[in-house]
Write an enzyme that holds these catalytic residues in place. Sequence first.
Site, PDB file in Angstrom:
ATOM      1  N   TYR A  32       0.967  -0.969   0.131  1.00  0.00           N
ATOM      2  CA  TYR A  32       0.003   0.064  -0.053  1.00  0.00           C
ATOM      3  C   TYR A  32       0.843   1.171   0.005  1.00  0.00           C
ATOM      4  O   TYR A  32       2.074   1.308   0.192  1.00  0.00           O
ATOM      5  CB  TYR A  32      -0.842   0.001   1.201  1.00  0.00           C
ATOM      6  CG  TYR A  32      -0.294   0.360   2.482  1.00  0.00           C
ATOM      7  CD1 TYR A  32      -0.502   1.626   3.272  1.00  0.00           C
ATOM      8  CD2 TYR A  32       0.548  -0.643   3.242  1.00  0.00           C
ATOM      9  CE1 TYR A  32      -0.052   1.924   4.355  1.00  0.00           C
ATOM     10  CE2 TYR A  32       1.113  -0.332   4.407  1.00  0.00           C
ATOM     11  CZ  TYR A  32       0.710   1.088   4.891  1.00  0.00           C
ATOM     12  OH  TYR A  32       1.421   1.393   5.958  1.00  0.00           O
ATOM     13  N   ARG A  51       8.171   4.087  -4.787  1.00  0.00           N
ATOM     14  CA  ARG A  51       8.193   3.137  -3.692  1.00  0.00           C
ATOM     15  C   ARG A  51       7.035   2.060  -3.761  1.00  0.00           C
ATOM     16  O   ARG A  51       7.645   0.697  -3.655  1.00  0.00           O
ATOM     17  CB  ARG A  51       8.113   3.798  -2.361  1.00  0.00           C
ATOM     18  CG  ARG A  51       8.216   2.902  -1.212  1.00  0.00           C
ATOM     19  CD  ARG A  51       8.234   3.477   0.098  1.00  0.00           C
ATOM     20  NE  ARG A  51       6.906   4.040   0.411  1.00  0.00           N
ATOM     21  CZ  ARG A  51       6.777   5.037   1.493  1.00  0.00           C
ATOM     22  NH1 ARG A  51       7.673   5.001   2.255  1.00  0.00           N
ATOM     23  NH2 ARG A  51       5.509   5.424   1.726  1.00  0.00           N
ATOM     24  N   ARG A  99      -7.590 -20.533  -2.017  1.00  0.00           N
ATOM     25  CA  ARG A  99      -6.622 -20.312  -0.918  1.00  0.00           C
ATOM     26  C   ARG A  99      -5.504 -21.516  -0.790  1.00  0.00           C
ATOM     27  O   ARG A  99      -5.811 -22.818  -0.967  1.00  0.00           O
ATOM     28  CB  ARG A  99      -7.353 -20.471   0.489  1.00  0.00           C
ATOM     29  CG  ARG A  99      -6.452 -19.972   1.714  1.00  0.00           C
ATOM     30  CD  ARG A  99      -6.938 -20.049   3.072  1.00  0.00           C
ATOM     31  NE  ARG A  99      -6.179 -19.717   4.104  1.00  0.00           N
ATOM     32  CZ  ARG A  99      -5.203 -20.569   4.565  1.00  0.00           C
ATOM     33  NH1 ARG A  99      -4.893 -21.696   4.407  1.00  0.00           N
ATOM     34  NH2 ARG A  99      -4.446 -19.964   5.722  1.00  0.00           N
ATOM     35  N   LYS A 148       6.618  -2.127   2.041  1.00  0.00           N
ATOM     36  CA  LYS A 148       5.402  -1.443   2.411  1.00  0.00           C
ATOM     37  C   LYS A 148       4.271  -2.381   2.354  1.00  0.00           C
ATOM     38  O   LYS A 148       3.059  -2.063   1.463  1.00  0.00           O
ATOM     39  CB  LYS A 148       5.037  -0.121   1.964  1.00  0.00           C
ATOM     40  CG  LYS A 148       4.121   0.901   2.888  1.00  0.00           C
ATOM     41  CD  LYS A 148       4.262   2.123   2.440  1.00  0.00           C
ATOM     42  CE  LYS A 148       3.301   3.030   3.109  1.00  0.00           C
ATOM     43  NZ  LYS A 148       3.533   3.408   4.519  1.00  0.00           N
ATOM     44  N   GLU A 180      11.893   2.293  14.639  1.00  0.00           N
ATOM     45  CA  GLU A 180      11.158   3.567  13.759  1.00  0.00           C
ATOM     46  C   GLU A 180       9.817   3.521  14.707  1.00  0.00           C
ATOM     47  O   GLU A 180       9.699   2.626  15.523  1.00  0.00           O
ATOM     48  CB  GLU A 180      10.701   3.376  12.415  1.00  0.00           C
ATOM     49  CG  GLU A 180      10.100   1.778  12.103  1.00  0.00           C
ATOM     50  CD  GLU A 180      10.078   1.616  10.575  1.00  0.00           C
ATOM     51  OE1 GLU A 180      10.214   2.487   9.850  1.00  0.00           O
ATOM     52  OE2 GLU A 180       9.864   0.340  10.218  1.00  0.00           O
TER      53      GLU A 180
END
Length: 284
Positions: A32, A51, A99, A148, A180
Amino acid sequence: MRTVYVNGEYLPEDQAKVSVFDRGFLFADGVYEVTSVLGGKLIDFAGHAARLARSLSELGMKAPVDTDTLLEIHRELIARNGIEDGLVYLQVTRGAADRDFLYPDAETPPTLVLFTQAKPGLAEPDRAAKGWSVISIPDRRWGRRDIKTVQLLYPSMGKMMAKAAGADDAWMVEDGAVTEGTSNNAYIVKGDTIITRHLGEEILHGITRAAVLRLAAEAQMKVEERSFTIEEAQGADEAFITSASSFVMPVVEIDGTPIGDGTPGPMAARLREIYLDEARRKAV
């Protein structure tokens, strides 16, 4: 009611649907980005798009649309939802398939979802006038934090730990050093030097981080990219965080210990000012 974007369609939010077999839902198999909007324009869009491309590449996922189309979608959502100040959230998953831990066939179309959030006054000075308090918690995330991904359960738990402690956020600690914040990069200031953790797989390569460090260098500020401890941070003159939604936010307390005199410091204030000035000037 908001208009959202799902796989090529602009829809009222109550009509937007994603398959129960989507791998983002079943495996957190997705990435995301969140891009801020100020004055109806996108902040650091090119950095977020770059990114996103890197995150997709690291996970072997194909981009659902090109960067120009992505920009058009962002702008259309901003216009349709009348966003002046706010955020555009984007998520790409590996798509829907039965799945299985193995990835689905390479021809499986990825899922692309975008939506807006209105945040009036997102960059107003009073948001940074008080500063944040943070607590420290162990960093228990997976190892590839430079990607991310939508694997945000532990950062969410960290936010809840901070809330329970009466704090604004949590700084995560691994092997004795700060990595962070739950959704931001962490910094301290000692004397005339800004200190922040070096890039690696342990932290997200923040888009705002990159811009702020570049602007700091241009302003002749000293920067050291290295690890630091909570104890070092508590003895610093200033501390702050950067993120796409908070820009530059002073930190005035860590684990109950005031930083400096317990008020936002001049370095963070100056960085916030010059970052927002450039961000607005270059917004698209």
